[in-house]
Design a protein around this motif. Structure first.
Motif, mmCIF file in Angstrom:
data_model
loop_
_atom_site.group_PDB
_atom_site.id
_atom_site.type_symbol
_atom_site.label_atom_id
_atom_site.label_comp_id
_atom_site.label_asym_id
_atom_site.label_seq_id
_atom_site.Cartn_x
_atom_site.Cartn_y
_atom_site.Cartn_z
ATOM 1 N N GLU A 57 0.842 -1.203 0.000
ATOM 2 C CA GLU A 57 0.000 0.000 0.000
ATOM 3 C C GLU A 57 0.875 1.249 0.000
ATOM 4 O OE1 GLU A 57 -2.376 0.409 3.622
ATOM 5 O OE2 GLU A 57 -0.845 -0.677 4.720
ATOM 6 N N TRP A 58 0.238 2.355 -0.383
ATOM 7 C CA TRP A 58 0.898 3.658 -0.354
ATOM 8 C C TRP A 58 0.461 4.369 0.918
ATOM 9 C CZ3 TRP A 58 4.487 6.006 -3.469
ATOM 10 C CH2 TRP A 58 4.715 7.363 -3.260
ATOM 11 N N LEU A 59 1.423 4.862 1.695
ATOM 12 C CA LEU A 59 1.095 5.630 2.897
ATOM 13 C C LEU A 59 1.697 7.028 2.774
ATOM 14 C CD1 LEU A 59 1.695 3.006 5.766
ATOM 15 C CD2 LEU A 59 -0.461 3.649 4.675
ATOM 16 N N ASN A 60 0.977 8.012 3.300
ATOM 17 C CA ASN A 60 1.488 9.398 3.232
ATOM 18 C C ASN A 60 2.167 9.840 4.511
ATOM 19 O OD1 ASN A 60 0.897 10.268 0.556
ATOM 20 N ND2 ASN A 60 -1.275 10.097 1.118
ATOM 21 N N GLU A 61 1.974 9.062 5.594
ATOM 22 C CA GLU A 61 2.536 9.440 6.898
ATOM 23 C C GLU A 61 3.563 8.416 7.360
ATOM 24 O OE1 GLU A 61 1.847 12.271 8.289
ATOM 25 O OE2 GLU A 61 0.238 12.794 6.899
ATOM 26 N N PRO A 62 4.640 8.770 8.027
ATOM 27 C CA PRO A 62 5.068 10.132 8.345
ATOM 28 C C PRO A 62 5.610 10.879 7.130
ATOM 29 C CG PRO A 62 6.737 8.554 9.059
ATOM 30 C CD PRO A 62 5.588 7.757 8.544
ATOM 31 N N ASN A 63 5.921 10.120 6.064
ATOM 32 C CA ASN A 63 6.317 10.724 4.796
ATOM 33 C C ASN A 63 5.794 9.783 3.698
ATOM 34 O OD1 ASN A 63 8.020 8.747 5.779
ATOM 35 N ND2 ASN A 63 9.594 9.216 4.297
ATOM 36 N N PRO A 64 5.595 10.252 2.466
ATOM 37 C CA PRO A 64 5.025 9.381 1.436
ATOM 38 C C PRO A 64 5.955 8.192 1.148
ATOM 39 C CG PRO A 64 5.097 11.669 0.713
ATOM 40 C CD PRO A 64 5.873 11.610 1.980
ATOM 41 N N HIS A 65 5.399 6.981 1.194
ATOM 42 C CA HIS A 65 6.220 5.792 0.942
ATOM 43 C C HIS A 65 5.340 4.584 0.642
ATOM 44 C CE1 HIS A 65 5.183 5.250 5.219
ATOM 45 N NE2 HIS A 65 5.530 3.982 5.089
ATOM 46 N N ILE A 66 6.003 3.474 0.270
ATOM 47 C CA ILE A 66 5.296 2.209 0.041
ATOM 48 C C ILE A 66 5.521 1.328 1.261
ATOM 49 C CG2 ILE A 66 5.236 0.098 -1.349
ATOM 50 C CD1 ILE A 66 6.196 1.781 -3.742
ATOM 51 N N ARG A 67 4.437 0.692 1.717
ATOM 52 C CA ARG A 67 4.548 -0.241 2.839
ATOM 53 C C ARG A 67 4.251 -1.648 2.330
ATOM 54 N NH1 ARG A 67 1.163 -1.670 7.946
ATOM 55 N NH2 ARG A 67 2.724 -1.461 9.581
ATOM 56 N N LEU A 68 5.153 -2.562 2.630
ATOM 57 C CA LEU A 68 4.994 -3.968 2.217
ATOM 58 C C LEU A 68 5.048 -4.859 3.424
ATOM 59 C CD1 LEU A 68 7.875 -4.288 -0.426
ATOM 60 C CD2 LEU A 68 5.477 -3.795 -0.900
ATOM 61 N N ILE A 69 4.276 -5.942 3.416
ATOM 62 C CA ILE A 69 4.542 -6.983 4.391
ATOM 63 C C ILE A 69 5.671 -7.838 3.805
ATOM 64 C CG2 ILE A 69 2.718 -8.582 3.544
ATOM 65 C CD1 ILE A 69 2.372 -9.363 6.565
#
Ligand code: MRU
Length: 341
Positions: A6-18
């Motif tokens: 998923e794309w997260l904007n917090e704490p800075n814009p990034h991609i989060r992967l399991i």
């Protein structure tokens, strides 16, 4: 349901992967802010499965744009970095498809690129839910059974997609309709996506299953213990030939001999109409350590020569049905050389 990417904007814009290499024992998340981290995550299979790779390719473009701005890349450097993401693995067409689709709107700016990438994620879930309904309908009609026993190979669940799953989605749909008796889950050597990932997802969803070694699958089918095999796909060519995790073609051969249906499930983003047949698919070959080790322990003499293709191709005449969000096609009984068009 687990979120693979998923794309997260917090704490800075990034991609989060399991990190799928750590499952099922550790639920560790990778917070990705740089292209090289994403490329590595793709290559070590921290993120994997064709539709999830489509999301990684798409989300990789805005990620690269942010890094370009931070680090003052030239236009050429940005293009090279997007290419690195696009080409990180060769067989699943979704990776290049996702990167190209978002790259096509890059000139319109970051917001447009991010919106295009998020649309890939959204569309994938809708496609998976639709193909699951089509697949379950077809299987119940074809087998004429109220409850079916399924063989599956590799991992095609939420982990391999943006959400819901492909072959796994059909299994889940059958389960929800009360039409699933048992799933035989191939362990999927060498990296054990079946025993580590599919079994983990089935357990979370409360779905009745057993894990079997890959070598047991054809006998399970010939002994009449299964009614259908359902697998995912990394690339489906215009004629319906299908690349999927190595071991898939053995299931197709066994199903053909036993006279039970062999179904492939994938969103239409996995269909590659530019490639006429499976002979032209680039099959990824991976390192020898994957074969010479089991769960980190050496099982063969160091230096033993290895052949480690990660995928195989099932010819279309062994594929009873392909389920996509557009419906069902039946390559084995179609004379059309572009049955997927
Ligand atoms: O090498 P992997 O784990 O990326 O291989 C994945 C598979 O073969 C999946 O079965 C395929 O991508 C279909 S995913 C819904």
């Amino acid at each position: 349901m687990v979120v693979a990417i998923e794309w997260l904007n917090e704490p800075n814009p990034h991609i989060r992967l399991i990190d799928q290499t750590q499952l099922p024992h550790n639920e560790v998340y990778l917070e990705i802010t740089e292209v090289d981290e994403l490329v590595r995550a793709i290559q070590v299979l921290a993120v994997r499965g064709a539709p999830a790779l489509g999301a990684a390719g798409g989300l990789g473009v805005p990620l690269a744009m942010l890094q370009a701005e931070r680090e003052g890349w030239s236009a050429h450097e940005l293009e090279e970095n997007i290419r690195k993401i696009r080409d990180a693995r060769p067989t699943a067409v979704n990776l290049a498809w996702g990167a190209d689709r978002v790259d096509a709107v890059r000139e319109e700016g970051f917001a447009a690129a991010l919106a295009a990438a998020l649309l890939i994620v959204e569309e994938d879930e809708a496609a998976n839910r639709a193909l699951s309904r089509h697949g379950a309908d077809w299987i119940l009609a074809r087998t004429g059974k109220d409850r079916v026993r399924v063989v599956t190979h590799c991992n095609t669940g939420a982990l391999a997609t943006s959400a819901w799953g492909t072959a796994y989605g059909i299994i889940h749909e059958l389960h929800q309709r009360g039409a699933l008796e048992l799933v035989y889950v191939d362990e999927t050597r060498p990296l054990l996506q079946g025993s580590r990932l599919t079994s983990w997802e089935l357990t979370q969803d409360g779905i009745n299953h057993v894990v079997q070694v890959d070598g047991a699958a054809s006998s399970t089918i010939l002994r009449g213990l299964a009614d259908v095999a359902i697998i995912g796909a990394d690339r489906i060519t215009a004629n319906g030939d299908t690349a999927n995790k190595v071991g898939s073609v053995a299931l197709a051969l066994a199903c053909n001999y036993a006279g039970i249906p062999f179904m492939v499930a994938a969103p239409y983003s996995t269909v590659d109409l530019d490639t006429p047949s499976g002979d032209h698919i680039h099959i990824e070959e991976r390192g020898s350590e994957e074969v010479l080790n089991f769960a980190g322990a050496s099982v063969a003499l160091e230096g033993t020569p290895v052949f480690n293709p990660a995928f195989d191709v099932t010819p279309h005449d062994l594929v009873s049905a392909i389920a996509t969000e557009r419906g069902i096609v039946e390559p084995a009984s179609s004379p059309d050389p572009r049955v997927m068009a």
